[in-house]
Motif scaffolding. Structure first.
Motif: not given
Length: 102
Positions: A89-90, A16, A19-20, A85-86, A82
Motif C-alpha cells: 500500500a505504501a 491492511s 487499506i491496500l 499489505n502495508f 499484514a
C-alpha cells in the motif's frame, strides 16, 4: 479454525487488506486514461484502461485471497501478511502521489 481465531493479527490483516484495496482503487483512478509504462497493463493505444484495471484487480484480489487461505492453516502468519499489505500500500501510494503530480 481460522474463523475461531481472534487476536490482533487477524484484525490487523483485515485493516491492511482494506487499506491496500483503497490505495489500489486510488491508483486505478489516478492512472485511468493516462499513458501506461508497464507493457502488460497497457491497452492497444498504450493507455491504462479496462485491461489494466482487470489485471491489477486480479493481482491484488488473488494476493489477498491467497493470504486468507494461508492464514486459515497458519493464523500466526497474519502479522506477516499484514506487513506485506502495508508495504504494498505504501509503494502504491507513492505511485498515486506521482500520478497526481503529472
Amino acid at each position: 479454525t481460522y474463523a475461531a481465531e481472534g487476536g490482533k493479527g487477524k484484525k490487523l490483516w483485515k485493516i491492511s487488506a482494506a487499506i491496500l484495496g483503497a490505495v489500489t482503487i486510488a491508483d486505478v483512478q489516478s492512472s485511468m486514461g493516462r499513458r501506461e509504462m508497464t507493457p502488460w497493463l497497457r491497452s492497444a493505444d498504450g493507455r491504462f484502461q479496462g485491461r489494466g484495471v482487470s489485471i491489477k484487480s486480479a493481482i491484488v484480489g488473488g494476493a489477498l485471497l491467497g493470504q486468507y487461505f494461508m492464514m486459515r492453516n497458519h493464523p500466526q502468519a497474519a502479522g506477516w501478511a499484514a506487513g506485506t499489505n502495508f508495504a504494498a500500500a505504501a509503494a502504491t501510494g507513492a505511485v498515486v502521489a506521482r500520478n497526481h503530480m503529472r
